[in-house]
Motif scaffolding. Sequence first.
Motif, mmCIF file in Angstrom:
data_model
loop_
_atom_site.group_PDB
_atom_site.id
_atom_site.type_symbol
_atom_site.label_atom_id
_atom_site.label_comp_id
_atom_site.label_asym_id
_atom_site.label_seq_id
_atom_site.Cartn_x
_atom_site.Cartn_y
_atom_site.Cartn_z
ATOM 1 N N GLN A 1 -8.528 -4.854 -0.249
ATOM 2 C CA GLN A 1 -8.703 -3.626 -1.014
ATOM 3 C C GLN A 1 -9.858 -2.739 -0.579
ATOM 4 N N TYR B 1 0.857 -1.188 0.000
ATOM 5 C CA TYR B 1 0.000 0.000 0.000
ATOM 6 C C TYR B 1 0.891 1.236 0.000
ATOM 7 N N VAL C 1 -0.356 -6.329 -4.056
ATOM 8 C CA VAL C 1 -1.510 -6.498 -3.171
ATOM 9 C C VAL C 1 -2.168 -7.868 -3.317
ATOM 10 N N PRO D 1 -3.502 0.569 -3.159
ATOM 11 C CA PRO D 1 -2.809 -0.718 -3.226
ATOM 12 C C PRO D 1 -1.931 -0.816 -4.472
#
Length: 355
Positions: free
Chosen positions: A205, A170, A186, A181
């Motif tokens: 997310q 992030y 991610v 992200p």
Amino acid sequence: MRATALLGVKNEGAFLLEWLAHHRACGFTDFLLYSNDCSDGTDAMLDRLAQLGWLTHIRNDGPHPEGPQWAMLKAADKHPAITGADWLLFSDIDEFVNIHVGDRTLKALFAALPDATAIALTWRMFGNAGAIEISDQPITETFTLAAPVSFAWPWRAQLFKTLFRNDGSYRKLGVHRPRSPNPDLVAQARWFDGSGRALPASFAQRRIFSDYSRDNYQLVQLNHYALGSMQNYLVKADRGRANRDASAFDMSYWVERNFSEIEDRSILQPDSSLQSNSAALRAELRADPILGPLHDQAVAWRRARFDSLMQQEPWRALFGRLLMTPASHTLQPERAAYLLRHAQVAVQTAPVKQS
């Protein structure tokens, strides 16, 4: 390991030393604090703490069209205390990390969850418990009655803050969870709840609240002392919200957080080195010839501010309602389910916002 806690404050000097002492004892190594237009001497306390090597203090005085909180988060993204940290947490001064595993420090928590990219620290709401007056006693010792382990409504009670690894997954800080992200990383991010269970991909997310039907506190919880005493609540309401888009502190905020159904003294375990270390650090800070008087000044400021507010009818009316309103009770499961069904329909039929 370098763990940084980020905090924004306005007129909260009365609570500052307890919060810092607790989280230093927990294992946070760095503190980055932003102060916003303080009148009670909080900014002077932070200057002194910076001189003592406890933290980094940045003044974040307004005006801020987007609200002071978002201005702080945007500025903090590039600060060395953030970019150089291994782990990050954005917190508020009424939130206390309460670790239940090992010696109750971050080191023990990370050892229990070695694969974690992020740990969702679910709020546990601590109610007012009938406290009326402003007192100069530790928050964690004064408010020991909390919400049940699991309940469905209001859904805000299941919100979490995120303790996350600063590994590039992030790229921006957020209020409840990290933002922006990195698409290359991610997909491999691993999220866990406060009981050590792996969380589904949706948490990587977008999710900001936990599953209410589970016990999310077996390893760690976030004690949320959102209300305090009734007199302190008036001063908090007068201060206003740090987030421009958030609703005001009023009776609805109070009722949705005033749960005092279960005693929870886990943050005060007397045989814990964490508790003794926290108390010793707090006493050391109070003994400082500059910090001690500034702390006392901040407590006196709150009492004087309350007296001033009570000269105005809207504030007297709010205080009267607080005195008349009993503690909130959790809803029976079928009533909570009824509300949740309608909430889900509303979400599914709401128009999509264009970015």
